[in-house]
Design a protein around this motif. Structure first.
Motif, PDB file in Angstrom:
ATOM      1  N   GLY A  49       0.804  -1.208   0.000  1.00  0.00           N
ATOM      2  CA  GLY A  49       0.000   0.000   0.000  1.00  0.00           C
ATOM      3  C   GLY A  49       0.835   1.255   0.000  1.00  0.00           C
ATOM      4  O   GLY A  49       2.072   1.220  -0.081  1.00  0.00           O
ATOM      5  N   GLU A  50       0.145   2.399   0.127  1.00  0.00           N
ATOM      6  CA  GLU A  50       0.791   3.706   0.056  1.00  0.00           C
ATOM      7  C   GLU A  50       0.816   4.352   1.445  1.00  0.00           C
ATOM      8  O   GLU A  50      -0.175   4.340   2.174  1.00  0.00           O
ATOM      9  N   VAL A  51       1.982   4.912   1.768  1.00  0.00           N
ATOM     10  CA  VAL A  51       2.126   5.633   3.031  1.00  0.00           C
ATOM     11  C   VAL A  51       1.428   6.984   2.914  1.00  0.00           C
ATOM     12  O   VAL A  51       1.594   7.709   1.922  1.00  0.00           O
ATOM     13  N   LYS A  52       0.644   7.308   3.955  1.00  0.00           N
ATOM     14  CA  LYS A  52      -0.011   8.621   4.008  1.00  0.00           C
ATOM     15  C   LYS A  52       0.107   9.186   5.416  1.00  0.00           C
ATOM     16  O   LYS A  52       0.299   8.455   6.383  1.00  0.00           O
ATOM     17  N   GLU A  53       0.024  10.496   5.492  1.00  0.00           N
ATOM     18  CA  GLU A  53       0.009  11.138   6.809  1.00  0.00           C
ATOM     19  C   GLU A  53      -1.227  10.673   7.556  1.00  0.00           C
ATOM     20  O   GLU A  53      -2.304  10.524   6.976  1.00  0.00           O
ATOM     21  N   SER A  54      -1.078  10.475   8.849  1.00  0.00           N
ATOM     22  CA  SER A  54      -2.199   9.965   9.630  1.00  0.00           C
ATOM     23  C   SER A  54      -2.865  11.081  10.429  1.00  0.00           C
ATOM     24  O   SER A  54      -2.184  11.854  11.111  1.00  0.00           O
ATOM     25  N   PRO A  55      -4.174  11.156  10.346  1.00  0.00           N
ATOM     26  CA  PRO A  55      -4.890  12.136  11.168  1.00  0.00           C
ATOM     27  C   PRO A  55      -5.058  11.658  12.611  1.00  0.00           C
ATOM     28  O   PRO A  55      -5.466  12.410  13.483  1.00  0.00           O
ATOM     29  N   GLY A  56      -4.744  10.385  12.839  1.00  0.00           N
ATOM     30  CA  GLY A  56      -4.921   9.807  14.168  1.00  0.00           C
ATOM     31  C   GLY A  56      -3.907  10.346  15.177  1.00  0.00           C
ATOM     32  O   GLY A  56      -2.771  10.665  14.824  1.00  0.00           O
ATOM     33  N   LYS A  57      -4.318  10.393  16.420  1.00  0.00           N
ATOM     34  CA  LYS A  57      -3.444  10.886  17.477  1.00  0.00           C
ATOM     35  C   LYS A  57      -2.353   9.864  17.796  1.00  0.00           C
ATOM     36  O   LYS A  57      -2.611   8.675  17.884  1.00  0.00           O
ATOM     37  N   GLY A  58      -1.119  10.341  17.938  1.00  0.00           N
ATOM     38  CA  GLY A  58      -0.027   9.480  18.370  1.00  0.00           C
ATOM     39  C   GLY A  58       0.627   8.682  17.274  1.00  0.00           C
ATOM     40  O   GLY A  58       1.464   7.822  17.549  1.00  0.00           O
ATOM     41  N   GLN A  59       0.273   8.940  16.003  1.00  0.00           N
ATOM     42  CA  GLN A  59       0.936   8.220  14.916  1.00  0.00           C
ATOM     43  C   GLN A  59       1.171   9.186  13.758  1.00  0.00           C
ATOM     44  O   GLN A  59       0.299   9.967  13.384  1.00  0.00           O
ATOM     45  N   ARG A  60       2.361   9.108  13.230  1.00  0.00           N
ATOM     46  CA  ARG A  60       2.761  10.031  12.163  1.00  0.00           C
ATOM     47  C   ARG A  60       2.208   9.624  10.813  1.00  0.00           C
ATOM     48  O   ARG A  60       1.786  10.471  10.013  1.00  0.00           O
ATOM     49  N   ILE A  61       2.222   8.317  10.541  1.00  0.00           N
ATOM     50  CA  ILE A  61       1.816   7.822   9.232  1.00  0.00           C
ATOM     51  C   ILE A  61       0.910   6.605   9.375  1.00  0.00           C
ATOM     52  O   ILE A  61       0.830   5.992  10.456  1.00  0.00           O
ATOM     53  N   GLU A  62       0.268   6.253   8.294  1.00  0.00           N
ATOM     54  CA  GLU A  62      -0.499   5.023   8.173  1.00  0.00           C
ATOM     55  C   GLU A  62      -0.359   4.530   6.741  1.00  0.00           C
ATOM     56  O   GLU A  62       0.178   5.250   5.878  1.00  0.00           O
ATOM     57  N   VAL A  63      -0.786   3.316   6.491  1.00  0.00           N
ATOM     58  CA  VAL A  63      -0.660   2.755   5.145  1.00  0.00           C
ATOM     59  C   VAL A  63      -2.045   2.439   4.604  1.00  0.00           C
ATOM     60  O   VAL A  63      -2.831   1.734   5.258  1.00  0.00           O
ATOM     61  N   HIS A  64      -2.349   2.971   3.426  1.00  0.00           N
ATOM     62  CA  HIS A  64      -3.604   2.684   2.742  1.00  0.00           C
ATOM     63  C   HIS A  64      -3.352   1.520   1.780  1.00  0.00           C
ATOM     64  O   HIS A  64      -2.576   1.634   0.825  1.00  0.00           O
ATOM     65  N   VAL A  65      -4.008   0.418   2.042  1.00  0.00           N
ATOM     66  CA  VAL A  65      -3.710  -0.852   1.382  1.00  0.00           C
ATOM     67  C   VAL A  65      -4.314  -0.917  -0.016  1.00  0.00           C
ATOM     68  O   VAL A  65      -5.476  -0.548  -0.219  1.00  0.00           O
TER      69      VAL A  65
END
Length: 470
Positions: free
Chosen positions: A78-94
């Motif tokens: 998947g693709e790395v994206k900035e995360s809007p969630g608290k306490g995490q810098r990035i997330e991966v959209h699969v």
């Protein structure tokens, strides 16, 4: 080199827009309405989980969600994206996802809830997947790396000493016996004759009584007395029936031996060693230590900083006994000169009286091993123990007895047959030199640096009385 990225690298270096290949185990799954799911995935490379966002556009979404539960192993791209969630810098959209191995939620024992360490010891084959035991494993690895780094950087040679031995280093009779004799037949003979059967060890595999080593020290001294500075690092075994939170039947020991070192040199090396290892783990495992400080031992980081920032207090056993006798404290084990110090005494000195690490020296000869150099007073030996807060003794060592006649007398005093140690004695006949060494228990060190309360959680597969599972 593998084509996929470890989660530790993705969390540290991943940038928005980057395509990543992720493989790991699902810690949690959270589904939302409208074909949308959040997967928390971990591959053991770091404390943190990586959040994967899976939506209905992923091929076979519905079927995959039925297969995926806590404990399942997956492969996602998947693709790395900035995360809007608290306490995490990035997330991966699969973009693509496949299940490598399912985990039946009805039987998988590590569901999303708290588990006691006692329960996890019964699941030792799976417990490294938990936050606590995974962190312990990473810290243990960092400690081992630092041990080799410390000694290699100082020019020490790494020597492999035998696991099977015919000499009892500590003279305490705690060897696990190694034999190929037919014990069942000997027991039957004893029953038939109604009396003990004399065992002919000449018929055993090694031709004499042998056991698993309790220490590599004696053999290590032979190389120190030829090559200068050496260290051993390997498993040791004690058939001591101690079912406590501080004892194991199989544990790992680091044992440096140094030619031409006297007691002061030995103490300084021990202090430098302990500080080096702690600093290395503080640098390499900050997230794991933060977890231990928050969840296991709230004084952990302060305690470790206290150890590395202070010179270790040095005092004699006699001075320590005097302090303990005048403390006004009632100890479970009464203190008196000539008795070995217990953990409660060691912790009082380090945690209450001095509030920092202590090195005790010059113990009574009657309570110490035969190989420790005798002092001129005839009552004490040149022993040293390094004591640290929360643990007590972390290192035990001594200047070794290099005088042939004195060593023979000490062996006899300890009810040992000098003939069984002829090769050890010959080191004192051919070019004897002052030399010293010590031993540090790896699991005690893991316990110190993680704050874990039970030493059985500081080794992957603990061996204790009546327990040798896995």
């Amino acid at each position: 080199m593998s084509s996929f990225s470890r989660i530790a690298v993705i969390l540290r270096d991943g940038q928005p827009g980057q395509t990543v290949d992720v493989r790991g185990w699902v810690r949690t799954k959270r589904e939302s309405k409208g074909e949308f799911a959040f997967l928390e995935v971990n591959d053991g490379s770091c404390f943190g989980n990586l959040q994967l966002i899976v939506d209905g556009n992923v091929p076979d979404y519905a079927a995959l969600m039925k297969e995926i539960g806590t404990g399942a192993s997956i492969h996602a791209v998947g693709e790395v994206k900035e995360s809007p969630g608290k306490g995490q810098r990035i997330e991966v959209h699969v973009r693509s996802l496949r299940v490598l191995g399912t985990a039946d939620p009805a039987t998988y024992p590590l569901q999303k809830k708290g588990h006691s360490f006692e329960f996890l010891r019964e699941k030792a084959h799976l417990r490294a997947r938990t936050n606590s035991l995974g962190a312990v494993a990473r810290v243990r690895n960092a400690i081992c790396f630092a041990i080799h780094e410390f000694y290699q950087s100082r020019g020490f040679l790494y020597v492999h000493t035998p696991v099977i031995t015919t000499s009892d280093c500590e003279g305490a009779g705690q060897l696990f016996q190694v034999t190929t004799l037919d014990l069942a037949r000997l027991a039957a003979l004893k029953q038939e004759q109604g009396k003990p059967v004399e065992i002919d060890y000449g018929q055993d595999f090694f031709g004499k009584k042998a056991g698993l080593t309790v220490s590599g020290q004696l053999e290590g001294e032979t190389y120190a007395c030829a090559l200068g500075d050496i260290y051993t690092f390997g498993p040791t075994f004690r058939a001591e029936n101690s079912n406590t939170t501080r004892h194991l039947s199989e544990f790992w020991m680091v044992e440096p031996e140094m030619a031409f070192y006297e007691l002061d040199d030995n103490m300084q090396l021990a202090e430098d060693f302990v500080k080096f290892v702690i600093r290395a783990v503080l640098e390499k495992c900050p997230d794991d230590l933060k977890f231990f400080n928050e969840r296991i031992e709230p004084t952990l980081l302060a305690s470790l900083e206290n150890i590395v920032s202070h010179e270790f207090i040095r005092l004699t056993y006699t001075e320590a006994v005097d302090i303990l006798e005048k403390s006004g404290r009632t100890f479970e084990y009464p203190i008196a000169w000539g008795k070995d110090l217990q953990s409660e005494h060691e912790r009082y000195l380090t945690e209450e009286h001095f509030k920092q690490p202590v090195i005790l020296t010059d113990y009574p000869r009657a309570i110490k091993s035969f190989y420790m150099r005798c002092n001129a007073d005839g009552k004490t030996v040149r022993a040293m123990d390094v004591l640290v807060p929360r643990i007590g003794e972390i290192i035990g060592g001594s200047q070794r007895e290099e005088r042939y006649d004195v060593l023979v007398d000490r062996m006899r005093e300890s009810h040992l047959n000098p003939d069984d140690y002829w090769w050890y004695l010959e080191l004192r006949k051919y070019g004897t030199v002052p030399h010293s060494g010590f031993g540090l228990g790896l699991e005690r060190t893991v316990q110190l640096i993680t704050g874990m309360q039970n030493i059985r959680d500081c080794i992957p597969f603990p061996r204790t009385p009546k327990s040798a599972d896995f």
